[in-house]
Each structure stands twice: as C-alpha cells, then as structure tokens.
Design an enzyme around this catalytic site. Structure first.
Site, PDB file in Angstrom:
ATOM      1  N   CYS A  41      34.576  69.867  33.603  1.00  0.00           N
ATOM      2  CA  CYS A  41      33.502  69.626  32.414  1.00  0.00           C
ATOM      3  C   CYS A  41      32.862  68.379  33.067  1.00  0.00           C
ATOM      4  CB  CYS A  41      34.327  68.845  31.392  1.00  0.00           C
ATOM      5  SG  CYS A  41      33.286  68.609  29.763  1.00  0.00           S
ATOM      6  N   ARG A  45      33.390  60.898  31.707  1.00  0.00           N
ATOM      7  CA  ARG A  45      34.800  60.000  32.103  1.00  0.00           C
ATOM      8  C   ARG A  45      35.437  60.897  33.196  1.00  0.00           C
ATOM      9  NH1 ARG A  45      36.256  60.338  26.091  1.00  0.00           N
ATOM     10  NH2 ARG A  45      35.561  62.320  26.470  1.00  0.00           N
ATOM     11  N   HIS A  97      40.025  68.758  30.505  1.00  0.00           N
ATOM     12  CA  HIS A  97      40.578  67.331  30.098  1.00  0.00           C
ATOM     13  C   HIS A  97      40.869  67.321  28.594  1.00  0.00           C
ATOM     14  CE1 HIS A  97      36.736  65.957  28.413  1.00  0.00           C
ATOM     15  NE2 HIS A  97      36.016  66.826  28.954  1.00  0.00           N
TER      16      HIS A  97
HETATM   17 CO    CO Z   1      34.716  67.943  28.296  1.00  0.00          CO
END
Ligand code: CO
Length: 209
Positions: A41, A45, A97
């Site tokens: 993704c 983060r 995630h």
């Molecule tokens: Co994502």
C-alpha cells in the site's frame, strides 16, 4: 516540514554508507538482482524496506492505494512482468496492512469520485466473501478480515498472469500474502497456500498453451 532537511538527511546517509564501504554506490550502480517483488500500500506508515530491514538492491517495489493488482492497470502489470520475466525474482509478496484507509473507504457508503473505480476492486473482494464477512459482528474485526481477504485476492490476481504461471512452473517462484500490523509493527505471514490457489484457478485462468 522543511524539505531542506531531506537533502541534509541524504548527505548523512551517503556518508554512513560510504564510511562502511567506500565503493558502496559504485557497486550499486552496476545493476540490480532483487530476490523479492513487494506489492504494498502507498500508506506513509508502511515503509517497505525499513520494516523488513532490506537494503537498496534487495527489493523491487510497487505500491498503490490498498495494494491492488488489477488486470488493466498497466503500471502494476508492467512492474510484475518486468520483475518476474527479466529480473527473475524468486518471491512475489502482496503485503496489506491493518488500518488501511483504502479498505476502510470501500466499506463505507460514500461517493469518492475518481477513487470509486479503484475502490471497486475492494468492494468486489467484499462481495466474493460477503457471507464470511457479514458473519463477523465486530466491525473492527470485519475490517481486519477484509484487509486479509484483499491480500489473498490480490495474490490470486498475481497468479492469473501468464508470466507468473510460467515462473512458478519452470523455476519454482513463490507467491506470498502478508499483512503489516501498524499497532504492533509486526509483519504477519497469512500462509497462503499459493500452489493450491493456483491449482484452483487454472481451469479458468490458465494462459499457457
Ligand atoms: Co493502505
């Protein structure tokens, strides 16, 4: 954030790399032979190399919103074909995630404009697993499960590609589905049986003669 900080960081990074090995960049310039293709993704983060302790040259990376592998996304298809056919990676990893904004958005009744067709890919995953997902009463757990099922479906989408089918058969390339847990920092292997997943879809998706 002052962007000049980035260039200062870059100078420090160069110094650190060359302090250990003066020929570091000279060697890096010679070419790449990554072992792993990582499809993850775009979330800021989830820092692919950093969280896996991988060094430059070790990981071929493709990132987009919610780690989608779509058959008419020329970008993802090009990355995967190049990595599998020419770089000959031994592993393709789809890594999702928890707390993924893309997956969350696909669970909401909301017009997201140009993002609608992209997020539709995730709604399609939900529809395919509607019974399992709707049986989960805890919304957070249902959200986490959709993240996992999305990883699995995107890994299956990888297996639908001709170059991937050939690489699995001819040189034992492997396909994996992982999830990164932002709350703990832990990388989780969903242990997808990709050989079984491939066997299950071959009747319909076989592309080799
Ligand atoms: Co994502």
């Amino acid at each position: 954030m002052d962007l000049s900080k980035i260039f200062e960081n870059n100078e420090k990074w160069i110094q650190a790399k060359t302090a250990d090995d003066p020929a570091y960049f000279e060697n890096l310039n010679k070419g790449q032979k990554p072992n792993v293709l990582y499809i993850g993704c775009s979330d800021s983060r989830v820092t692919a190399e950093d969280l896996m302790g991988m060094q430059p040259g070790e990981l071929f990376v493709h990132r987009n919103v919610a780690n989608i592998v779509n058959a008419i996304d020329l970008n993802a298809q090009s990355v995967i074909n190049y990595a599998v056919k020419y770089l000959e990676v031994n592993h393709v990893v789809v890594c999702g995630h928890y707390s993924c904004g893309g997956v969350k958005a696909a669970m909401e009744s909301k017009d997201m404009g140009i993002l609608n067709p992209w997020l539709r890919n995730i709604r399609d995953v939900y529809r395919a697993h509607k019974d399992e997902l709707n049986a989960i009463t805890d919304e957070q757990k249902r959200y986490d499960r959709l993240v996992e099922l999305n990883v699995k479906e995107q890994a299956i989408n990888v297996l639908k590609m001709a170059a991937v089918q050939r690489a699995v058969r001819k040189r034992g390339m492997q396909v994996h589905g992982w999830v990164f847990d932002i709350k703990t920092g832990k990388l989780i292997d969903l242990k997808i049986d990709f050989q079984k997943a491939l066997a299950d879809i071959m009747e319909i998706y076989r592309l080799e003669d």
